[in-house]
Write a protein that holds these residues in place. Sequence first.
Motif, short mmCIF file in Angstrom:
data_model
loop_
_atom_site.label_atom_id
_atom_site.label_comp_id
_atom_site.label_asym_id
_atom_site.label_seq_id
_atom_site.Cartn_x
_atom_site.Cartn_y
_atom_site.Cartn_z
N LEU A 245 -1.67 1.65 2.06
CA LEU A 245 -1.37 2.42 3.27
C LEU A 245 -2.55 3.35 3.51
N ASN A 246 -3.47 2.93 4.35
CA ASN A 246 -4.72 3.68 4.51
C ASN A 246 -5.06 4.01 5.96
N GLN A 247 -4.05 4.00 6.84
CA GLN A 247 -4.28 4.39 8.23
C GLN A 247 -4.21 5.91 8.37
N LYS A 248 -4.85 6.44 9.36
CA LYS A 248 -4.76 7.88 9.59
C LYS A 248 -3.38 8.27 10.08
N GLN A 249 -2.74 7.38 10.83
CA GLN A 249 -1.40 7.65 11.35
C GLN A 249 -0.55 6.40 11.14
N HIS A 250 0.48 6.51 10.31
CA HIS A 250 1.32 5.38 9.98
C HIS A 250 2.59 5.36 10.83
N THR A 251 3.19 4.19 10.91
CA THR A 251 4.41 3.98 11.69
C THR A 251 5.50 3.39 10.80
N ALA B 212 2.28 9.12 3.45
CA ALA B 212 1.17 8.18 3.64
C ALA B 212 0.05 8.83 4.45
N ASP B 213 0.41 9.54 5.51
CA ASP B 213 -0.60 10.22 6.33
C ASP B 213 -1.29 11.32 5.53
N GLU B 214 -0.51 12.07 4.79
CA GLU B 214 -1.05 13.20 4.02
C GLU B 214 -2.01 12.71 2.93
N MET B 215 -1.67 11.60 2.29
CA MET B 215 -2.52 11.11 1.21
C MET B 215 -3.85 10.57 1.74
N VAL B 216 -3.85 10.02 2.94
CA VAL B 216 -5.12 9.60 3.55
C VAL B 216 -5.98 10.83 3.84
N LYS B 217 -5.36 11.87 4.37
CA LYS B 217 -6.11 13.11 4.67
C LYS B 217 -6.74 13.68 3.40
N ARG B 218 -6.06 13.49 2.27
CA ARG B 218 -6.51 14.11 1.02
C ARG B 218 -7.25 13.13 0.11
N ASP B 219 -7.66 12.00 0.69
CA ASP B 219 -8.52 11.03 0.00
C ASP B 219 -7.89 10.43 -1.25
N ARG B 220 -6.57 10.34 -1.28
CA ARG B 220 -5.88 9.61 -2.34
C ARG B 220 -4.83 8.71 -1.71
#
Length: 260
Positions: free
Chosen positions: A116-122, A212-220
């Motif tokens: 799950l590596n999108q900036k905004q997930h659905t 999922a969104d938060e983890m992308v923002k924080r590079d994990r």
Amino acid sequence: MSYTAETIAASLLQAEQTRQPIVPIREQLGSDATVDDAYAIQELNTERALENGRRLVGRKIGLTSVAVQKQLGVDSPDFGMLFADMAYGDGEVIPQGLLIQPKVEAEIALVLKADLNQKQHTYADILSATDYALAAIEVVDSRIENWKISLLDTVADNASSAAYVLSSKPVKLEHVDLSNCQMTMTRRGEVVSQGIGKACLSNPLNAAIWLADEMVKRDRPLKKGDLVLTGALGPMVAAQSGDEFVVEIDGFGSVTVVFA
């Protein structure tokens, strides 16, 4: 005394290792501290754990239940890291003296089959990426004395995570009603907590999207095979030596944890 992220991280780690809680760390952080400062402390201990050979297997989402937020006096979710050595099997005994002031809560866990590596997930992203779901019990524990925590305290303290138990009955999401599934937790046969799927941000998938969104923002970002504990379905309950908790969730079956 001057406090830094490193010294606070070290004090939290020592508290975990010695089973001796510490005073709240929010005052050490200062009045202008942000949640990002607290996550920086959490990240220091995550990096230390990985360097020491611990295996990162997922994340937990905390503070998704309004009831739990009221219990702890906070008003937003948080996340923490899950390691392989935190896992216990269904019905397995958690050794005495391992934790400081444990509490238990019932949750729905997701296991991913895709990144799950999108900036905004659905919803579609989460549904497509989920292999199966499980009933789960999260055992939380605070390294802060008497659970006197703010959001900054619990975030820095790896979202007060300690252990978790998964059921052995995986289910596909299309076979369960995530919003309306009823949860009952008993302790030695007595009902001690009840809830419903929608108690977790109206639907556990909402919590999963937030994470999922938060983890992308924080590079994990979340990866294939990761476990996600989506958040409590009802109030947490303090655990004592000798307690046995059984959680039943409609469509998911049951899961049990025992404290020696």
